[in-house]
Design an enzyme around this catalytic site. Structure first.
Site, PDB file in Angstrom:
ATOM      1  N   ARG A 195       1.005  -1.311   0.103  1.00  0.00           N
ATOM      2  CA  ARG A 195      -0.003   0.062   0.063  1.00  0.00           C
ATOM      3  C   ARG A 195       0.892   1.246   0.118  1.00  0.00           C
ATOM      4  O   ARG A 195       0.522   2.298  -0.405  1.00  0.00           O
ATOM      5  CB  ARG A 195      -0.800   0.054   1.118  1.00  0.00           C
ATOM      6  CG  ARG A 195      -1.936  -1.156   1.278  1.00  0.00           C
ATOM      7  CD  ARG A 195      -2.864  -1.041  -0.102  1.00  0.00           C
ATOM      8  NE  ARG A 195      -3.844   0.019  -0.025  1.00  0.00           N
ATOM      9  CZ  ARG A 195      -4.446   0.571  -0.805  1.00  0.00           C
ATOM     10  NH1 ARG A 195      -4.151   0.560  -1.965  1.00  0.00           N
ATOM     11  NH2 ARG A 195      -5.692   1.403  -0.635  1.00  0.00           N
ATOM     12  N   ASP A 207       0.674  -0.871  10.091  1.00  0.00           N
ATOM     13  CA  ASP A 207      -0.949  -1.466  10.570  1.00  0.00           C
ATOM     14  C   ASP A 207      -1.601  -0.976  11.909  1.00  0.00           C
ATOM     15  O   ASP A 207      -1.040  -1.228  12.859  1.00  0.00           O
ATOM     16  CB  ASP A 207      -1.035  -2.950  10.190  1.00  0.00           C
ATOM     17  CG  ASP A 207      -2.541  -3.425  10.245  1.00  0.00           C
ATOM     18  OD1 ASP A 207      -3.442  -2.600  10.760  1.00  0.00           O
ATOM     19  OD2 ASP A 207      -2.827  -4.521   9.835  1.00  0.00           O
ATOM     20  N   ASN A 243      -6.689  10.576  10.054  1.00  0.00           N
ATOM     21  CA  ASN A 243      -7.777  10.247   9.033  1.00  0.00           C
ATOM     22  C   ASN A 243      -8.225   8.697   8.864  1.00  0.00           C
ATOM     23  O   ASN A 243      -9.257   8.509   8.583  1.00  0.00           O
ATOM     24  CB  ASN A 243      -7.326  10.797   7.751  1.00  0.00           C
ATOM     25  CG  ASN A 243      -8.004  10.259   6.489  1.00  0.00           C
ATOM     26  OD1 ASN A 243      -9.072  10.617   6.080  1.00  0.00           O
ATOM     27  ND2 ASN A 243      -7.419   8.849   5.903  1.00  0.00           N
ATOM     28  N   TYR A 277     -19.188   1.880  14.886  1.00  0.00           N
ATOM     29  CA  TYR A 277     -18.644   2.901  13.969  1.00  0.00           C
ATOM     30  C   TYR A 277     -19.073   4.370  14.760  1.00  0.00           C
ATOM     31  O   TYR A 277     -18.174   5.258  15.052  1.00  0.00           O
ATOM     32  CB  TYR A 277     -18.993   2.851  12.523  1.00  0.00           C
ATOM     33  CG  TYR A 277     -18.324   3.973  11.698  1.00  0.00           C
ATOM     34  CD1 TYR A 277     -17.288   4.020  11.535  1.00  0.00           C
ATOM     35  CD2 TYR A 277     -19.412   5.024  11.483  1.00  0.00           C
ATOM     36  CE1 TYR A 277     -16.619   5.096  10.535  1.00  0.00           C
ATOM     37  CE2 TYR A 277     -18.919   5.964  10.480  1.00  0.00           C
ATOM     38  CZ  TYR A 277     -17.588   6.127  10.302  1.00  0.00           C
ATOM     39  OH  TYR A 277     -17.090   7.174   9.383  1.00  0.00           O
ATOM     40  N   LYS A 332     -16.602   7.314  16.317  1.00  0.00           N
ATOM     41  CA  LYS A 332     -16.464   8.592  15.768  1.00  0.00           C
ATOM     42  C   LYS A 332     -16.772   9.564  16.841  1.00  0.00           C
ATOM     43  O   LYS A 332     -16.401  10.707  16.792  1.00  0.00           O
ATOM     44  CB  LYS A 332     -17.462   8.674  14.455  1.00  0.00           C
ATOM     45  CG  LYS A 332     -16.818   7.827  13.270  1.00  0.00           C
ATOM     46  CD  LYS A 332     -15.532   8.511  12.749  1.00  0.00           C
ATOM     47  CE  LYS A 332     -14.355   7.739  12.682  1.00  0.00           C
ATOM     48  NZ  LYS A 332     -13.247   8.127  11.948  1.00  0.00           N
ATOM     49  N   VAL A 358     -19.480  10.555   1.503  1.00  0.00           N
ATOM     50  CA  VAL A 358     -18.965  10.667   0.287  1.00  0.00           C
ATOM     51  C   VAL A 358     -18.443   8.843  -0.355  1.00  0.00           C
ATOM     52  O   VAL A 358     -18.085   8.138   0.593  1.00  0.00           O
ATOM     53  CB  VAL A 358     -18.066  11.497  -0.051  1.00  0.00           C
ATOM     54  CG1 VAL A 358     -18.557  12.954   0.270  1.00  0.00           C
ATOM     55  CG2 VAL A 358     -16.770  11.271   0.920  1.00  0.00           C
ATOM     56  N   THR A 381     -16.220   7.154  -1.333  1.00  0.00           N
ATOM     57  CA  THR A 381     -14.907   6.406  -1.064  1.00  0.00           C
ATOM     58  C   THR A 381     -15.072   4.768  -0.966  1.00  0.00           C
ATOM     59  O   THR A 381     -16.499   4.619  -0.934  1.00  0.00           O
ATOM     60  CB  THR A 381     -13.877   6.941  -0.179  1.00  0.00           C
ATOM     61  OG1 THR A 381     -14.975   6.453   1.111  1.00  0.00           O
ATOM     62  CG2 THR A 381     -13.662   8.387  -0.049  1.00  0.00           C
TER      63      THR A 381
HETATM   64  N1  LIG Z   1     -16.585   8.435   3.131  1.00  0.00           N
HETATM   65  C1  LIG Z   1     -17.270   8.634   4.082  1.00  0.00           C
HETATM   66  O1  LIG Z   1     -18.498   8.897   3.679  1.00  0.00           O
HETATM   67  C2  LIG Z   1     -17.077   9.193   5.193  1.00  0.00           C
HETATM   68  C3  LIG Z   1     -17.883  10.030   6.169  1.00  0.00           C
HETATM   69  C4  LIG Z   1     -17.624  10.189   7.242  1.00  0.00           C
HETATM   70  C5  LIG Z   1     -16.230  10.085   7.808  1.00  0.00           C
HETATM   71  N2  LIG Z   1     -15.462   9.463   7.150  1.00  0.00           N
HETATM   72  C6  LIG Z   1     -14.150   9.360   7.787  1.00  0.00           C
HETATM   73  O2  LIG Z   1     -12.936   9.795   6.893  1.00  0.00           O
HETATM   74  C7  LIG Z   1     -11.922   8.871   7.099  1.00  0.00           C
HETATM   75  C8  LIG Z   1     -11.455   8.329   5.775  1.00  0.00           C
HETATM   76  O3  LIG Z   1     -12.744   7.538   5.380  1.00  0.00           O
HETATM   77  P1  LIG Z   1     -12.419   7.349   3.687  1.00  0.00           P
HETATM   78  O4  LIG Z   1     -13.703   7.377   3.451  1.00  0.00           O
HETATM   79  O5  LIG Z   1     -11.326   8.017   2.916  1.00  0.00           O
HETATM   80  O6  LIG Z   1     -12.171   5.628   3.976  1.00  0.00           O
HETATM   81  P2  LIG Z   1     -11.411   4.802   2.944  1.00  0.00           P
HETATM   82  O7  LIG Z   1     -11.395   5.095   1.433  1.00  0.00           O
HETATM   83  O8  LIG Z   1     -11.842   3.469   3.334  1.00  0.00           O
HETATM   84  O9  LIG Z   1      -9.677   4.932   3.567  1.00  0.00           O
HETATM   85  C9  LIG Z   1      -9.392   4.754   4.684  1.00  0.00           C
HETATM   86  C10 LIG Z   1      -7.763   4.732   4.881  1.00  0.00           C
HETATM   87  O10 LIG Z   1      -7.545   4.123   5.752  1.00  0.00           O
HETATM   88  C11 LIG Z   1      -6.605   3.229   5.855  1.00  0.00           C
HETATM   89  N3  LIG Z   1      -6.669   2.216   6.875  1.00  0.00           N
HETATM   90  C12 LIG Z   1      -8.019   1.715   7.150  1.00  0.00           C
HETATM   91  N4  LIG Z   1      -7.635   0.703   8.236  1.00  0.00           N
HETATM   92  C13 LIG Z   1      -6.076   0.785   8.381  1.00  0.00           C
HETATM   93  C14 LIG Z   1      -5.104   0.056   9.345  1.00  0.00           C
HETATM   94  N5  LIG Z   1      -5.404  -0.980  10.014  1.00  0.00           N
HETATM   95  N6  LIG Z   1      -3.969   0.447   9.203  1.00  0.00           N
HETATM   96  C15 LIG Z   1      -3.515   1.490   8.209  1.00  0.00           C
HETATM   97  N7  LIG Z   1      -4.205   2.208   7.468  1.00  0.00           N
HETATM   98  C16 LIG Z   1      -5.486   1.690   7.558  1.00  0.00           C
HETATM   99  C17 LIG Z   1      -7.038   2.633   4.712  1.00  0.00           C
HETATM  100  O11 LIG Z   1      -5.973   1.850   3.820  1.00  0.00           O
HETATM  101  P3  LIG Z   1      -6.119   0.702   2.954  1.00  0.00           P
HETATM  102  O12 LIG Z   1      -6.868   1.409   1.840  1.00  0.00           O
HETATM  103  O13 LIG Z   1      -5.008  -0.213   2.996  1.00  0.00           O
HETATM  104  O14 LIG Z   1      -7.366  -0.270   3.731  1.00  0.00           O
HETATM  105  C18 LIG Z   1      -7.304   3.759   3.523  1.00  0.00           C
HETATM  106  O15 LIG Z   1      -6.101   4.425   3.250  1.00  0.00           O
HETATM  107  C19 LIG Z   1     -12.401   8.065   8.229  1.00  0.00           C
HETATM  108  O16 LIG Z   1     -11.994   8.214   9.280  1.00  0.00           O
HETATM  109  C20 LIG Z   1     -13.786   7.960   7.955  1.00  0.00           C
HETATM  110  O17 LIG Z   1     -14.340   7.439   9.412  1.00  0.00           O
HETATM  111  C21 LIG Z   1     -15.702   9.161   5.764  1.00  0.00           C
END
Ligand SMILES: NC(=O)c1ccc[n+]([C@@H]2O[C@H](COP(=O)([O-])OP(=O)(O)OC[C@H]3O[C@@H](n4cnc5c(N)ncnc54)[C@H](OP(=O)(O)O)[C@@H]3O)[C@@H](O)[C@H]2O)c1
Length: 259
Positions: A37, A55, A81, A153, A157, A184, A186
């Protein structure tokens, strides 16, 4: 030019915030869970200063991340993040025997905050779902409750905001804030998420570096660069202290006094 470290920046909002900051001329350090990664992250943002690897589901690896970050010298801002989502179908345990949503979403930002040389600004990613979180440290490991992924979750949060506000109170020289990026599309948000993806990385980048007086605040909660409704439980100092001592006990690492 500021130096910013972004956790969980191999893809998703962490990477997008890092790309935004790099485009604005800032120096960004990325973070990925493993070497594969890390290569993905490096490919997505070649000018990144470094990619830290570890990790965040393992306490030993959280420590390894903190060591790598500290070896890169002091950052101006850290964006906490990295996270896992609300669709986790069952309770699963980390190598440390902890519930994994709690470990990654709460314990990792706690331990990194405690171990990384404090930057000028700390930014914690929360979610609108935090308002449904359980404002209690009675069962963070889900050993007595029946598993509910969305609730786990939401709890995590809410704890992220509790952590941000606790740091704002205890480290008054550091600007510590939380935000929700919107729902969003992702990997976490899923393809039918309704909010604007282009706006989702903006607030965390702005809180990390902007000289705008609106961004130079502490102990606040934002959505799209505006102050936003936050669960009042996050301001409860008894809840803040309980969460900090719980995390300190799990990691054998108390939050240091402001340095
Ligand atoms: N997307 C939404 O709608 C949304 C809404 C509210 C809040 N958020 C918050 O925004 C933040 C980012 O979310 P996102 O939507 O960008 O999620 P995402 O696309 O799933 O990305 C999450 C990131 O965290 C990394 N990660 C997860 N578990 C990990 C671990 N054990 N060790 C190291 N890295 C790890 C992932 O790595 P890998 O790709 O290798 O798994 C990825 O780089 C989060 O805190 C989430 O709670 C998101």
């Amino acid at each position: 030019m500021a130096r910013i470290f972004v956790t969980g920046s191999s893809e998703g909002l962490g990477l997008m915030a890092a790309q935004l900051l790099a485009r604005e001329g800032h120096q960004v350090t990325l973070h990925a869970r493993n070497d594969a990664r890390s290569s993905d992250a490096r490919r997505s943002l070649p000018p990144a200063e470094a990619v830290v690897v570890g990790d965040l589901s393992s306490i030993a690896e959280m420590r390894r991340v903190a060591e790598q970050v500290n070896a890169l010298d002091r950052f101006n801002a850290v964006i906490h993040n990295a996270g896992v989502g609300y669709r986790e179908p069952h309770r699963s345990e980390t190598v440390d025997g902890l519930e994994h949503v709690f470990a990654i979403n709460v314990l990792a930002p706690y331990l990194l905050t405690a171990l990384v040389t404090p930057p000028e600004r700390l930014v914690y990613l929360s979610s609108g779902m935090h308002t449904g979180g359980n404002a209690s440290v009675d069962d963070p490991q889900w050993t007595t409750r029946r598993w509910n992924g969305a609730q786990a979750y939401a709890d995590s949060k809410l704890f992220d905001v509790v952590l941000a506000f606790a740091i704002a109170r205890l480290w008054p020289r550091v600007l510590s804030n939380a935000l929700e990026p919107g729902w969003v599309s992702t990997k976490m948000g899923g393809p039918s998420a309704p909010d604007d993806l282009s706006l989702a990385p903006v607030t965390q980048a702005w809180l990390a570096v902007s000289h705008d007086p609106a961004a130079r605040v502490t102990g606040q909660y934002f959505y799209h660069q505006k102050l936003h409704h936050v669960d009042p439980a996050a301001r409860r100092t008894d809840l803040q202290d309980k969460l900090l001592s719980y995390c300190a006990r799990l990691t054998s690492t108390p939050l240091p006094n402001e340095r």
